[in-house]
Design a protein around this motif. Structure first.
Motif: not given
Ligand SMILES: [Zn+2]
Ligand SMILES: [Zn+2]
Length: 407
Positions: A159-181
């Motif tokens: 039920h999730l489109e490609d556009d919803n999840v594609l950025f899990l490959s890099d930039i979403l976790p990268t932004g998240w880890m940046a905030a976590e750091n």
């Protein structure tokens, strides 16, 4: 198959190359349905990353359908997966402590010398990012071989489109880890330099983590507007004295946490052996980490400094004194993507995070060279390009390309 290949500075071409094959029992072959161009791909495009060879297939942000599996892969044909850009074995010391981007087994021994010399230890393997990081073919292609497919890829519900999840490959976790750091707490004021994709996702993540206020710093009007829509306050550094504004917005004490989401793009290049060339180009003594230096001066005593921005080598006139005298904490690193996938997918599913606002253009893979050129030259409006191998060439303008007004 068709793939985007590198041939030198600002010379990328879509051409026919050999199909990938299963080499190791843990491999899988993915038929790529969506793949994005990353800001860090522009370093390859600009020819400033060593270890590139003509014909290398680029791309480290991709997802698709499993079409072939090795005997030890845990994936099944037909599954949709997003693949982390960091290649990790799952079994070494660093993988065991979830520091996946430091995997000791994903960069082949014969490729390790350069990064071992630069950093004291060899880098892990990355997709589509030079022979410095393993020389793996990337995902800006119709098909890609995914090593350690039992560790990295995350299965995506239908039920999730490609556009919803594609950025899990890099930039979403990268932004998240940046905030976590940046170790954000509820009363915190957080300043983020750079409203590119990672900066915007760091802003979004910091707000989800409960920061009292997040301040976005950039000079591109549209990117600042995206940050404002996310809930950030904005500073255009071309119009406003950043340090004075931050002091005022933090009650005269300085901001609690700073995030440098600019990296070496600030002034181009930072690999040490090119230092003299850079100095000639920009003038001796010119800053090549100006955002980071500004951030270190803006952070309060005892504050936190997070650096998701990519640096490759050395820098001049680093304000080490500010770091020490102010007693700040500094955290950085390539993203441990695998560690964050499950949690971030859940946050996408429950609506806590939506990353689709970032996509400005969908293009067929065949138009990838156009995508690179415009992502480089029209940074304000081309905020993120998604390439679709299955999409017909020439279909981009008329179909799903979104204009600035629609974002
Ligand atoms: Zn990327
Ligand atoms: Zn490992």
């Amino acid at each position: 198959m068709r793939a985007l290949t590198w041939h030198g500075t600002r010379d990328v071409r879509v051409e026919s190359v050999s199909d990938p094959e299963i080499i190791n029992p843990r491999d899988a072959i993915i038929k790529v349905t969506s793949t994005a161009i990353c800001g860090s791909d522009l370093h390859l495009y600009d020819g400033v990353i060593p270890g590139m060879q003509s014909g290398d297939v680029l791309g480290h942000e991709f997802m698709g359908e499993v079409v072939e599996t090795g005997a030890s892969s845990t994936l099944k044909k037909g599954q949709r997966v997003v693949v982390p850009f960091t290649i990790a074995c799952g079994g070494c010391f660093h993988c065991a402590v979830q520091q996946y981007s430091a995997c000791e087994n994903s960069n082949p021994v014969e490729k390790q010398d350069m990064s071992a010399t630069l950093y004291g230890h060899p880098m892990a393997g990355l997709f589509g990012y030079s022979h410095l990081t393993g020389g793996y073919s990337g995902g800006q292609a119709e098909y890609v071989r995914v090593p350690f497919s039992d560790v990295g890829p995350i299965i995506i519900p239908d039920h999730l489109e490609d556009d919803n999840v594609l950025f899990l490959s890099d930039i979403l976790p990268t932004g998240w880890m940046a905030a976590e750091n940046a170790d954000i707490g509820p009363d915190d004021t957080v300043a983020v330099w750079g409203c590119g994709p990672v900066g915007l996702f760091a802003i979004q993540s910091a707000l989800v983590m409960g920061a009292a206020q997040v301040i976005a710093i950039d000079h591109y009007p549209h990117r600042l507007e995206l940050a404002r829509k996310l809930g950030a306050k904005i500073i255009n550094f071309r119009e406003t004295n950043v340090r004075e504004a931050l002091m005022e917005m933090s009650g005269g004490i300085g901001v609690d946490a700073v995030i440098d989401a600019v990296g070496m793009e600030a002034h181009g290049f930072a690999i040490d052996n090119m230092l003299d060339v850079v100095k000639q180009k920009v003038g001796v003594g010119a800053d090549r980490a100006s955002a980071l230096k500004q951030a270190l001066l803006a952070v309060r005593f005892g504050g936190r400094v997070s650096i998701p921005g990519v640096y490759g080598g050395m820098t001049d006139k680093f304000p080490l004194g500010a770091l020490m005298e102010k007693g700040v904490q500094l955290r950085t690193g390539q993203t441990h993507v695998q560690k964050y996938l499950g949690d971030l997918l859940a946050k996408i599913e429950d609506g806590t995070l939506d990353t689709t606002f970032l996509i400005s253009h969908h293009l067929p893979l065949e138009d990838a060279a156009t995508g690179y050129r415009n992502f480089k030259e029209k940074q304000d409006s081309w905020t993120k390009v998604v390439l679709r191998p299955g999409m017909e060439a020439g279909a981009a303008g008329a179909s799903t390309t979104r204009t600035m007004e629609q974002v």
